[in-house]
Design a protein around this motif. Structure first.
Motif, PDB file in Angstrom:
ATOM      1  N   SER A 135       0.847  -1.188   0.000  1.00 33.60           N
ATOM      2  CA  SER A 135       0.000   0.000   0.000  1.00 33.60           C
ATOM      3  C   SER A 135       0.880   1.234   0.000  1.00 33.60           C
ATOM      4  O   SER A 135       1.882   1.291   0.707  1.00 33.60           O
ATOM      5  N   LYS A 136       0.480   2.205  -0.815  1.00 34.36           N
ATOM      6  CA  LYS A 136       1.258   3.428  -0.920  1.00 34.36           C
ATOM      7  C   LYS A 136       0.307   4.606  -1.044  1.00 34.36           C
ATOM      8  O   LYS A 136      -0.653   4.562  -1.808  1.00 34.36           O
ATOM      9  N   THR A 137       0.571   5.620  -0.278  1.00 29.75           N
ATOM     10  CA  THR A 137      -0.247   6.829  -0.308  1.00 29.75           C
ATOM     11  C   THR A 137       0.616   8.002  -0.742  1.00 29.75           C
ATOM     12  O   THR A 137       1.695   8.227  -0.196  1.00 29.75           O
ATOM     13  N   THR A 138       0.136   8.708  -1.730  1.00 25.77           N
ATOM     14  CA  THR A 138       0.854   9.873  -2.243  1.00 25.77           C
ATOM     15  C   THR A 138      -0.026  11.103  -2.095  1.00 25.77           C
ATOM     16  O   THR A 138      -1.190  11.092  -2.515  1.00 25.77           O
ATOM     17  N   VAL A 139       0.524  12.125  -1.477  1.00 26.64           N
ATOM     18  CA  VAL A 139      -0.198  13.375  -1.267  1.00 26.64           C
ATOM     19  C   VAL A 139       0.422  14.436  -2.166  1.00 26.64           C
ATOM     20  O   VAL A 139       1.612  14.741  -2.041  1.00 26.64           O
ATOM     21  N   ASN A 140      -0.363  14.940  -3.080  1.00 27.99           N
ATOM     22  CA  ASN A 140       0.127  15.985  -3.978  1.00 27.99           C
ATOM     23  C   ASN A 140       0.154  17.327  -3.246  1.00 27.99           C
ATOM     24  O   ASN A 140      -0.819  17.711  -2.596  1.00 27.99           O
ATOM     25  N   LYS A 141       1.272  17.973  -3.346  1.00 25.48           N
ATOM     26  CA  LYS A 141       1.416  19.279  -2.729  1.00 25.48           C
ATOM     27  C   LYS A 141       1.170  20.363  -3.769  1.00 25.48           C
ATOM     28  O   LYS A 141       1.657  20.287  -4.888  1.00 25.48           O
TER      29      LYS A 141
END
Length: 394
Positions: free
Chosen positions: A152-158
């Motif tokens: 599982s991988k979570t990416t938060v766009n800044k």
């Protein structure tokens, strides 16, 4: 006969090979597959048929709730067992450490007894853990356990920070600093006349691929034309169009300009006549604009210079002596040319009084005639008037 025997042996070997291969293939095809792990899967709560008198949604909800509670109790039991196992391991390690450090015999015996008991307890916990793992492995799969995340991988766009908008004065100052810093490098690029040399030069100096470089080249073209260096201006204009083409290509592709340098030069060297004709047409149009702009600036500078010189020549009454001299009748012009005061007086007397007064006033206001200068300069028109009467080339 020997040939026939060899042929028989070959046919027999081929037949044997085919039969063996077919047997292996048949064995592979008929090999049983172990489906045991797929038995008793609780795929969904809503697949079983229910009695018409039973509230099906409630039954499914109860089944799911009961299964979730069982899974929760099992997880709780597993966590308690894990905690107990860790406590036993930690206490056993502490007792063994104290046993090594103990000197008293009675204390050693007591610690040894504790270690024996803890080892037995640890073995019991490990057996319980193995039994629990076996129970978990044999438990039927359901909708909550049949699939698990491999990773599982979570990416938060800044949100990128907005760049500060520069004012016009700040932009002009930034451009001026850039031009002063890289003036020599930009001018060197302007002298290149081969595609390959221009490409290598820009790739080696990527900071030059920008709007400021195109602006400097444009200004340089105007200055060269004003200096009447037309051939050199055309060479620099060619490099200016090259830079503008690269910048426009970058805007179209929405990439940094440096990313378009290689593609532009590769295409321009192998392009068809139509594309090259478009480039040349743009170059000719740019040269025409440069010539017109240079002429406008030259005319403006000449006009400013003439206005400044005229301002310097103005007499005490605000008139230009050169303009007044050119307006004078021929007789009065000859008087100033010969610097003959008597002749000037005779001409003025011969005129109508109002006309003579008008010309005399213009001469005084423009500085061609300085009243009272006769006593100070032996009766001749003033030196200032003498110098100002000569018309200048415009």
């Amino acid at each position: 006969k020997q040939w026939y025997q060899r042929r028989v042996r070959v046919n027999y070997n081929v037949k044997l090979f085919i039969e063996q291969g077919s047997s292996r293939h048949l064995a592979e095809r008929t090999m049983p597959i172990d489906y045991s792990k797929w038995k008793d899967i609780e795929i969904s709560d809503d697949e079983d048929d229910t009695h018409p008198n039973i509230d099906t949604p409630s039954l499914f909800r109860w089944r799911h709730q009961a299964r979730v509670e069982r899974m929760g109790e099992f997880e709780k039991k597993k966590n308690e067992l894990k905690d107990s196992l860790e406590v036993s391991q930690r206490e056993l390690a502490e007792r063994k450490k104290k046993l090594k450090e103990a000197d008293d015999e009675k204390e050693k015996q007591k610690l040894q007894a504790d270690i024996t008991k803890l080892e037995k307890d640890l073995k019991d916990w490990e057996m319980k853990e193995a039994a629990l793992e076996k129970e978990e492995a044999l438990a039927p799969w359901n909708i909550d356990t049949i699939c698990r995340d491999g990773f599982s991988k979570t990416t938060v766009n800044k949100i990128p920070e907005k760049q500060k908008e520069l004012t016009e004065d700040e932009k002009m100052e930034q451009t001026r600093v850039f031009m002063d810093k890289y003036k020599d490098e930009i001018e060197k690029f302007g002298f290149y006349n081969k595609w390959g040399d221009s490409k290598d030069y820009l790739l080696a100096r990527q900071h030059l691929v920008c709007e400021d470089t195109a602006s400097y080249l444009t200004i340089w073209c105007v200055n060269l034309q004003m200096e009447e260096k037309t051939e050199l201006m055309k060479q620099v204009a060619h490099q200016t169009i090259v830079m503008q083409y690269i910048l426009e290509l970058a805007k179209t592709m929405k990439v940094p300009p440096i990313a378009c340098v290689g593609s532009f030069f590769d295409k321009i060297q192998v392009c068809d006549d139509k594309y090259m004709q478009g480039f040349n047409n743009e170059l000719e149009a740019f040269i025409g604009r440069i010539i017109r702009r240079a002429k406008e600036k030259t005319d403006k500078l000449v006009a400013e210079y003439e206005a400044e010189e005229r301002q310097k020549r103005l007499g005490p009454g605000g008139l230009d002596p050169q303009e007044v001299y050119e307006e004078l009748p021929v007789e009065l012009q000859q008087c100033f040319d010969s610097k003959d005061i008597q002749m000037l007086q005779d001409v003025l007397v011969s005129m109508e009084p109002k006309e003579a007064e008008m010309w005399l006033k213009k001469c005084i206001d423009s500085g061609l005639w300085v009243p009272g200068a006769n006593d100070a300069a032996s009766g001749e028109p003033s030196a200032e008037g003498a110098t100002e009467q000569e018309p200048t080339d415009s």
